[in-house]
Design a protein around this motif. Structure first.
Motif, PDB file in Angstrom:
ATOM      1  N   ARG A 127     110.677  50.444 -55.741  1.00 17.52           N
ATOM      2  CA  ARG A 127     109.293  50.791 -55.409  1.00 17.52           C
ATOM      3  C   ARG A 127     109.095  52.289 -55.595  1.00 17.52           C
ATOM      4  O   ARG A 127     109.715  53.090 -54.890  1.00 17.52           O
ATOM      5  N   PRO A 128     108.226  52.712 -56.508  1.00 18.43           N
ATOM      6  CA  PRO A 128     107.986  54.157 -56.695  1.00 18.43           C
ATOM      7  C   PRO A 128     107.341  54.746 -55.439  1.00 18.43           C
ATOM      8  O   PRO A 128     106.507  54.093 -54.806  1.00 18.43           O
ATOM      9  N   LEU A 129     107.728  55.971 -55.116  1.00 25.31           N
ATOM     10  CA  LEU A 129     107.289  56.560 -53.852  1.00 25.31           C
ATOM     11  C   LEU A 129     106.297  57.710 -54.005  1.00 25.31           C
ATOM     12  O   LEU A 129     105.595  58.043 -53.049  1.00 25.31           O
ATOM     13  N   MET A 130     106.240  58.309 -55.179  1.00 26.94           N
ATOM     14  CA  MET A 130     105.380  59.486 -55.337  1.00 26.94           C
ATOM     15  C   MET A 130     103.987  59.055 -55.801  1.00 26.94           C
ATOM     16  O   MET A 130     103.867  58.276 -56.750  1.00 26.94           O
ATOM     17  N   ILE A 131     102.975  59.600 -55.141  1.00 27.53           N
ATOM     18  CA  ILE A 131     101.595  59.352 -55.572  1.00 27.53           C
ATOM     19  C   ILE A 131     100.907  60.683 -55.841  1.00 27.53           C
ATOM     20  O   ILE A 131     101.325  61.727 -55.338  1.00 27.53           O
ATOM     21  N   ASP A 132      99.857  60.636 -56.631  1.00 24.65           N
ATOM     22  CA  ASP A 132      99.081  61.845 -56.917  1.00 24.65           C
ATOM     23  C   ASP A 132      98.139  62.134 -55.752  1.00 24.65           C
ATOM     24  O   ASP A 132      97.417  61.238 -55.301  1.00 24.65           O
ATOM     25  N   LEU A 133      98.127  63.358 -55.303  1.00 26.86           N
ATOM     26  CA  LEU A 133      97.257  63.755 -54.193  1.00 26.86           C
ATOM     27  C   LEU A 133      96.186  64.754 -54.638  1.00 26.86           C
ATOM     28  O   LEU A 133      95.045  64.676 -54.195  1.00 26.86           O
ATOM     29  N   VAL A 134      96.581  65.686 -55.485  1.00 29.67           N
ATOM     30  CA  VAL A 134      95.651  66.697 -55.996  1.00 29.67           C
ATOM     31  C   VAL A 134      95.897  66.821 -57.502  1.00 29.67           C
ATOM     32  O   VAL A 134      97.052  66.934 -57.922  1.00 29.67           O
ATOM     33  N   ARG A 135      94.818  66.767 -58.259  1.00 32.86           N
ATOM     34  CA  ARG A 135      94.935  67.004 -59.709  1.00 32.86           C
ATOM     35  C   ARG A 135      93.989  68.133 -60.096  1.00 32.86           C
ATOM     36  O   ARG A 135      92.800  68.085 -59.750  1.00 32.86           O
ATOM     37  N   ASP A 136      94.497  69.120 -60.800  1.00 33.75           N
ATOM     38  CA  ASP A 136      93.684  70.265 -61.231  1.00 33.75           C
ATOM     39  C   ASP A 136      92.845  70.821 -60.076  1.00 33.75           C
ATOM     40  O   ASP A 136      91.664  71.122 -60.225  1.00 33.75           O
ATOM     41  N   GLY A 137      93.468  70.898 -58.931  1.00 37.10           N
ATOM     42  CA  GLY A 137      92.806  71.505 -57.777  1.00 37.10           C
ATOM     43  C   GLY A 137      91.900  70.591 -56.995  1.00 37.10           C
ATOM     44  O   GLY A 137      91.406  70.972 -55.922  1.00 37.10           O
ATOM     45  N   GLN A 138      91.676  69.377 -57.474  1.00 36.46           N
ATOM     46  CA  GLN A 138      90.778  68.449 -56.776  1.00 36.46           C
ATOM     47  C   GLN A 138      91.585  67.413 -56.001  1.00 36.46           C
ATOM     48  O   GLN A 138      92.460  66.752 -56.584  1.00 36.46           O
ATOM     49  N   VAL A 139      91.269  67.258 -54.732  1.00 35.80           N
ATOM     50  CA  VAL A 139      91.942  66.224 -53.933  1.00 35.80           C
ATOM     51  C   VAL A 139      91.494  64.865 -54.456  1.00 35.80           C
ATOM     52  O   VAL A 139      90.298  64.577 -54.522  1.00 35.80           O
ATOM     53  N   VAL A 140      92.465  64.033 -54.845  1.00 38.33           N
ATOM     54  CA  VAL A 140      92.122  62.725 -55.408  1.00 38.33           C
ATOM     55  C   VAL A 140      92.450  61.583 -54.455  1.00 38.33           C
ATOM     56  O   VAL A 140      92.105  60.435 -54.709  1.00 38.33           O
ATOM     57  N   ASP A 141      93.131  61.886 -53.339  1.00 37.30           N
ATOM     58  CA  ASP A 141      93.472  60.839 -52.360  1.00 37.30           C
ATOM     59  C   ASP A 141      93.540  61.508 -50.992  1.00 37.30           C
ATOM     60  O   ASP A 141      94.483  62.246 -50.709  1.00 37.30           O
ATOM     61  N   HIS A 142      92.534  61.259 -50.153  1.00 35.04           N
ATOM     62  CA  HIS A 142      92.455  61.979 -48.880  1.00 35.04           C
ATOM     63  C   HIS A 142      93.329  61.393 -47.780  1.00 35.04           C
ATOM     64  O   HIS A 142      93.379  61.912 -46.678  1.00 35.04           O
ATOM     65  N   GLN A 143      93.994  60.282 -48.045  1.00 38.94           N
ATOM     66  CA  GLN A 143      94.934  59.703 -47.079  1.00 38.94           C
ATOM     67  C   GLN A 143      94.224  59.227 -45.809  1.00 38.94           C
ATOM     68  O   GLN A 143      94.253  59.877 -44.761  1.00 38.94           O
ATOM     69  N   ASP A 144      93.637  58.076 -45.903  1.00 37.83           N
ATOM     70  CA  ASP A 144      92.998  57.434 -44.762  1.00 37.83           C
ATOM     71  C   ASP A 144      94.046  57.029 -43.714  1.00 37.83           C
ATOM     72  O   ASP A 144      95.075  56.455 -44.061  1.00 37.83           O
ATOM     73  N   ILE A 145      93.775  57.322 -42.439  1.00 42.02           N
ATOM     74  CA  ILE A 145      94.815  57.069 -41.427  1.00 42.02           C
ATOM     75  C   ILE A 145      95.005  55.585 -41.134  1.00 42.02           C
ATOM     76  O   ILE A 145      96.080  55.174 -40.715  1.00 42.02           O
ATOM     77  N   HIS A 146      93.973  54.798 -41.345  1.00 47.26           N
ATOM     78  CA  HIS A 146      94.132  53.360 -41.068  1.00 47.26           C
ATOM     79  C   HIS A 146      95.007  52.717 -42.144  1.00 47.26           C
ATOM     80  O   HIS A 146      95.867  51.888 -41.843  1.00 47.26           O
ATOM     81  N   GLU A 147      94.809  53.145 -43.376  1.00 46.05           N
ATOM     82  CA  GLU A 147      95.709  52.684 -44.441  1.00 46.05           C
ATOM     83  C   GLU A 147      97.131  53.181 -44.198  1.00 46.05           C
ATOM     84  O   GLU A 147      98.102  52.465 -44.428  1.00 46.05           O
ATOM     85  N   ALA A 148      97.245  54.411 -43.727  1.00 48.29           N
ATOM     86  CA  ALA A 148      98.577  54.979 -43.479  1.00 48.29           C
ATOM     87  C   ALA A 148      99.299  54.186 -42.392  1.00 48.29           C
ATOM     88  O   ALA A 148     100.510  53.974 -42.453  1.00 48.29           O
ATOM     89  N   ARG A 149      98.546  53.729 -41.412  1.00 44.77           N
ATOM     90  CA  ARG A 149      99.143  52.953 -40.314  1.00 44.77           C
ATOM     91  C   ARG A 149      99.690  51.621 -40.848  1.00 44.77           C
ATOM     92  O   ARG A 149     100.804  51.205 -40.499  1.00 44.77           O
TER      93      ARG A 149
END
Lengths: 471, 471
Positions: free
Chosen positions: B418-440
């Motif tokens: 299972r790959p573990l790394m995801i993109d969070l910021v690309r070219d200075g723009q946040v592309v995934d804000h990490q919702d806490i309910h999904e994180a839970r």
């Protein structure tokens, strides 16, 4: 735990001076005493509060008891295990947070939308202004079990909602100051630099820098603590800087060219001996300091000192960092160390990350309007009811003998006993904002007054007993 | 340490529902997934930074190397002593703080007035906008030694100044989530309520509530965590409420009148048996819960449960609080306990208050423009150079076998890995804000995938090994 690549501390040898290095590589200056830097601007602190404070308020407003006059006391039942004394800190931050304890539109909308409390309570909160009094120990003062470090006197309604905010601030800052004081004691006059920001919450880091400064640290790596509170800041370079360049020579040259010869060069990225030779070659006898951040610091400090002295760099200081705590600092007393940078252990309270203070209702008006002491009877959590006074009893030589606490009228000062409670807020107005530079001087004086055993790092009982004096 | 008079938790029996009590005594609801509550508004995070990040920047700007492309990696060399796994948290908070990492007038004036850096550096900072990329583990994911949990790729200048902010946030939140996960594991499906605000810095408290929720806690006492992040909040009353009234009967009556029969009554202010009888008399069979906050909780929970059942209050829950940690929770598994309130141990990381992550330069362009792995050679702090990929190797039954890390191109997914790394910021723009309910939900799934030994509270090695795979 692993070790932070901590900022380069560049302290002077005198703990009373701000650490300075070179004009461009300098520590920040302190502002004039008494000035208060603005903090979070106008951000509300009102919801930094436990849900139950507001449900209690609702029930007490509904039943009519909310407006009874009450006394809430902040104290620790005991010191962290084995500690000889504690250091009060956070009072000034609490007073500033109290002035921002306002329920604005966002806060009230949240309470309404989520039905935390009813409309009557929301209306009451919309007008909240603290109108009571706060007294307590001044920041930097030493404290002991049961010391009434912060006392709030107000209606139940006005005082109960402050519980969480009082405790969050005082527990955190006091834990840091208490650990910091042991470290500055162990350092025995050599400067200590706080550099733990990366190992604690980003806002806790700012507060930790402030608390450490009160307890005798000379500077911090945290820039916001400099801006907000006037704590001197310092730092030069990390391993990443050396690794950025194609060679250590290029890195050192770039640093000295930009920051001046008085800078601190980090010498353990590759081989220490080679790096020290290079540092001497590039900066010459004016090199400010070298920093060691790994390995056996005592042995290396001696080797590096000898290497520096042999080259004529007798004025170049040797700064050590790398997971230091009060015990490691004490062990390094035998070495030729010019200053200590402390990170993780400081910001985590060196084993005691909270001061474990509680905020207890100790007196309230009864139905006839008379203030009566109250206390719960839980087996393992007894407390003493009533509004307290406190003083430090000293012998004829000025050495502290006991923490004396009583209920009712404080006894008249007889010269040896030092009263500990000061007025902080009267009729809702902050009357003493607790300047951190004064607090730092106060702590030095308060600690100097304790019996010598206070300086022992070994586990033991509080260095003076807490005595209750009857009315 | 002493014990907090913690808020009354009123959880339901299902960990998937928000704890609710009665309409007026309710937990707050979660906002719709994906919505982000505003946090500090527009407060700058730029000076939550170590002094040396900016002096390094100055020297690198002056020498021209500041614009070399670099990779900075955030990882822990090891887990806290004896822990089997860790839980990544804080990523979403970091992304939000990154968007506020701007040097405004106040920040720049401080740097100039205190000569922290030179004019060229101040001018560069005035225009600071992060334009690089950030990737890493999603919040809630389990991690192991050397896991590259957050990777920043940018110029040296843009990336070096983020070190302190990244580490402060990730180290704190990860420490709390890692402790919280052990507690929710020990609770075995019974609800856990976070109520430690009073034992940590007031802003750390908000972050702790968020991290605990990600790691399976059901609710928090912290109202700001409700407003800012949508964590469900709960609480009813403390000992001070009972003491405010002339009798326990009056206090209980006032609470039930205002908060409803579904409320939680705190029954250990005076005598527990008397209080439980009184609670049953006043609220009847609809009484929501009683809370025990002192004494031997296992024995008392059994006695109170029997007392409630004998009176027909079979639906009334028994909530316990009072210095709980994962071990105390596990010991209470044998008792008729409906939910746990956890304070001090949670917000102080249960013995590991920081995750001890570091942020290391692992690769940079050389003078020919080629990205090269770099690593310092300090004896006790080696690291592996190069930009990493990471995956969790699983067997055919989906059970995690190893944390596999390599440098260079990630291997193609073969279904079990299972790959573990995801993109969070690309070219200075946040592309995934990490919702806490999904994180839970992600944390629950990630933990369920680990070998069974992950649930053991005893000290041991990481439950899966970390393997380096060669290019």
């Amino acid at each position: 735990m692993s070790t932070p690549a901590a900022p380069t501390a560049t302290p002077t040898n005198s703990p009373t001076e701000s650490p300075t290095d070179s004009p461009t590589d300098s520590a920040t200056d302190s502002p004039a005493p008494g000035t208060r830097a603005s903090s979070h601007g106008s951000a509300s602190t009102a919801l930094l509060t436990d849900h139950y404070e507001l449900t209690m308020l609702q029930a007490a407003l509904a039943s009519g008891e909310a407006h009874r006059r009450c006394v809430f006391e902040t104290f620790a039942r005991r010191l962290p295990d084995g500690r000889r004394y504690g250091v009060v800190a956070g009072t000034g931050r609490f007073l500033e947070a109290l002035e921002r304890f306002r329920f604005g539109e966002d806060q009230l909308r949240f309470l309404a939308d989520h039905r935390v409390v009813d409309r009557a309570t929301i209306d009451w909160l919309a007008d909240y202004r603290f109108t009571g009094t706060v007294s307590g120990y001044a920041e930097g003062e030493c404290y002991f079990p049961q010391s009434p470090v912060l006392v709030v006197e107000s209606t139940f309604a006005e005082g109960v909602v402050l519980e969480t905010l009082v405790l969050s601030i005082i527990n955190h800052d006091t834990a840091i100051a208490s650990a910091a004081s042991r470290m500055t004691t162990a350092a025995g006059g050599r400067p200590c630099i706080e550099m733990g920001s990366r190992r604690t919450h980003e806002e806790a880091a700012v507060a930790a820098a402030r608390a450490a400064y009160i307890a005798g640290f000379d500077a911090t790596s945290n820039l916001e603590a400099g801006r907000r509170y006037g704590v001197p800041t310092t730092g030069t370079s990390a391993h990443a800087f050396t690794l950025l360049y194609d060679s250590e020579r290029q890195a050192f040259t770039a640093q000295v060219d930009s920051l001046g010869k008085g800078t601190t060069l980090l010498v353990d990225t590759y081989d220490v001996k080679t790096a020290v030779d290079l540092a001497i070659e590039i900066a010459g006898p004016e090199l400010g300091a070298v920093r060691l951040d790994s390995g056996d610091l005592l042995i290396q400090a001696r080797e590096v000192r000898a290497q520096l002295d042999a080259a004529g760099n007798t004025e170049t200081r040797v700064i050590v960092t790398s997971d230091l705590d009060e015990y490691a600092i004490a062990a390094l007393a035998a070495g030729p160390v010019s200053g200590y940078g402390v990170g993780t252990a400081l910001v985590t309270g060196s084993g005691a990350p909270t001061a474990s203070m509680v905020y207890k209702l100790v007196a309230r008006e009864d139905s006839s309007g008379t203030l009566q002491g109250v206390a719960k009877k839980s087996k393992d959590k007894t407390s003493v009811g009533g509004r307290k006074w406190a003083l430090r009893r000293r012998n004829g030589q000025g050495v502290a003998q006991a923490e004396v606490i009583g209920v009712g009228e404080a006894p008249l000062d007889d010269g040896d006993d030092r009263p500990l409670m000061i007025d902080l807020v009267r009729d809702g107005q902050v009357v003493d904002h607790q300047d951190i530079h004064e607090a730092r001087a106060r702590h030095a004086a308060s600690r100097a007054e304790l019996p010598r055993a206070a300086a022992q790092l070994s586990r033991g009982e509080p260095v003076i007993p807490t005595l209750y004096e009857e009315d």
